[in-house]
Design an enzyme around this catalytic site. Structure first.
Site, PDB file in Angstrom:
ATOM      1  CE  LYS A   1      -3.846   2.118   2.512  1.00 53.54           C
ATOM      2  NZ  LYS A   1      -4.761   1.950   3.662  1.00 53.54           N
TER       3      LYS A   1
ATOM      4  CB  SER B   1      -8.199   3.523   3.359  1.00 49.45           C
ATOM      5  OG  SER B   1      -7.526   2.700   4.296  1.00 49.45           O
TER       6      SER B   1
ATOM      7  CB  SER C   1     -11.388   0.162   6.226  1.00 50.28           C
ATOM      8  OG  SER C   1      -9.996   0.033   6.029  1.00 50.28           O
TER       9      SER C   1
END
Length: 180
Positions: A79, A154, A178
């Protein structure tokens, strides 16, 4: 080799049987990810030099009969909020559009120590604040199963690359729950 169907164990088995090399796998993973990315916008940056260097280290260890590590040769996406030395880390924000970190995050160091091959950085909601992955300064991530939908969270880019089969493993983050 069929990247979308590989598991970590299958990568290790294929490398052990010499069905493919880590370098061949990294090249194919990069080629496939770059070809599929326009459909989802899941990756923001690719890291071919870093990936091929890591894959080469895995191949050298295997050639010497050494253990390549628990993630030896596995194509991994990270990420874009997780620092990667020498590779853009934008956090999905134009504010950091050209930021290149001077060091790696501990998670990245440990992935590479375990033999993982980082092929690229995944799109995310800006600064990992969001729940749909539509709020990146570099465009939304599309769900590879239904491109008219969002992948959610996200870390949607990290989820999308796994669903799309363009990485065998992917690192995300949990800012507000999340991914729980």
């Amino acid at each position: 080799m069929n990247i979308p169907s590989l598991t970590i164990d299958e990568v290790k088995e294929g490398l052990g049987k010499r069905s493919f090399s880590a370098t061949e796998l990294a090249r194919e993973a990069l080629r496939f990810a770059e070809a599929e990315n326009p459909k989802t916008n899941a990756y923001l940056h690719f890291s071919p030099e870093r990936a091929l260097a890591a894959a080469s280290r895995v191949d050298e260890k295997l050639a010497r009969g050494e253990d390549a590590g628990p993630l030896g040769g596995v194509p991994i996406a990270v990420k874009d909020v997780i620092l990667t030395k020498g590779l853009k880390t934008t956090c999905g924000s134009k504010l950091l559009a050209n930021y290149i970190p001077p060091y790696d995050a501990t998670a990245v160091i440990r992935i590479e120590q375990a033999g993982g091959v980082i092929i690229g950085k995944t799109n995310c909601d800006e600064f990992a604040i969001g729940s749909s992955n539509e709020n990146s300064a570099f465009g939304p991530v599309r769900n590879p199963v239904a491109t008219d939908r969002v992948p959610g969270g996200s870390s949607g880019g990290s989820a999308a690359v796994l669903a799309q089969g363009t990485a065998v493993a992917s690192l995300g983050s949990d800012t507000g729950g999340s991914i729980r």
